[in-house]
Design a protein around this motif. Structure first.
Motif, mmCIF file in Angstrom:
data_model
loop_
_atom_site.group_PDB
_atom_site.id
_atom_site.type_symbol
_atom_site.label_atom_id
_atom_site.label_comp_id
_atom_site.label_asym_id
_atom_site.label_seq_id
_atom_site.Cartn_x
_atom_site.Cartn_y
_atom_site.Cartn_z
ATOM 1 N N SER A 28 0.897 -1.143 -0.085
ATOM 2 C CA SER A 28 0.040 -0.124 -0.139
ATOM 3 C C SER A 28 0.828 1.315 0.003
ATOM 4 O O SER A 28 1.786 1.230 0.450
ATOM 5 N N ARG A 55 0.353 5.932 0.026
ATOM 6 C CA ARG A 55 -0.956 7.016 0.135
ATOM 7 C C ARG A 55 -0.299 8.225 -0.472
ATOM 8 O O ARG A 55 -0.039 8.977 0.596
ATOM 9 N N VAL A 91 -8.511 0.418 -11.448
ATOM 10 C CA VAL A 91 -8.073 0.518 -9.947
ATOM 11 C C VAL A 91 -9.360 0.633 -8.997
ATOM 12 O O VAL A 91 -9.080 0.436 -7.947
ATOM 13 N N PHE A 113 -8.099 1.128 -5.092
ATOM 14 C CA PHE A 113 -7.730 2.446 -4.684
ATOM 15 C C PHE A 113 -8.853 3.411 -4.199
ATOM 16 O O PHE A 113 -9.898 2.983 -4.728
ATOM 17 N N LEU A 158 -4.589 9.875 -2.278
ATOM 18 C CA LEU A 158 -5.006 8.311 -3.060
ATOM 19 C C LEU A 158 -4.539 7.276 -2.339
ATOM 20 O O LEU A 158 -3.216 7.033 -2.280
ATOM 21 N N MET A 217 -3.701 3.582 -2.012
ATOM 22 C CA MET A 217 -3.474 2.723 -3.168
ATOM 23 C C MET A 217 -3.222 1.383 -2.135
ATOM 24 O O MET A 217 -2.246 1.366 -1.592
ATOM 25 N N ASP A 269 1.013 -0.786 -12.022
ATOM 26 C CA ASP A 269 0.291 0.705 -11.407
ATOM 27 C C ASP A 269 1.606 1.541 -11.316
ATOM 28 O O ASP A 269 1.643 2.597 -10.758
#
Length: 123
Positions: free
Chosen positions: A17, A19, A64, A68, A81, A83, A90
């Motif tokens: 992950s 962000r 996504v 997302f 965002l 993720m 990606d």
């Protein structure tokens, strides 16, 4: 004029992950719908996600959706965002953008752009 500055990109492993965030300055942030776009090497810039001025409406690219999440904090003039479950595909430079109109997928509708933040997903 609206100035946008992205941060929070980096290197992440597949399935991890990240962000990225984007801070706006110069005008009233809540007057603008916000979007995230990305551009991979050798490819055109593509839509990722968008959020309405009040945050109630969101829109995602099929690639996504479910992984997302776009969100915003108007008090902090920031859009995020989140993720999750990232994939090597990606990998791209991620850009935030602002427009005074609707929550749109079309890059031509956006008036202001940040400089981008690199996201790299290792396999």
């Amino acid at each position: 004029q609206v100035q946008l500055v992205e941060s929070g990109g980096g290197l992440v492993q597949t399935g991890g992950s990240l962000r990225p965030s984007c801070v706006a300055s110069g005008r009233t942030f809540s007057n603008y719908a916000m979007g995230w776009f990305r551009q991979a090497p050798g490819k055109e810039r593509e839509f990722v996600a968008a959020i309405s001025k009040n945050g109630y409406i969101t829109n995602y690219a099929d690639s996504v959706k479910g992984r997302f999440t776009i969100s915003r904090d108007n008090a902090k003039s920031t859009v995020y965002l989140q993720m999750n479950s990232v994939k090597p595909e990606d990998t791209a430079v991620y850009y935030c953008a602002a427009n005074r109109g609707l929550t749109t997928r079309r890059s031509n509708d956006y008036d202001y752009w940040g400089q981008g933040t690199q996201v790299t997903v290792s396999s």
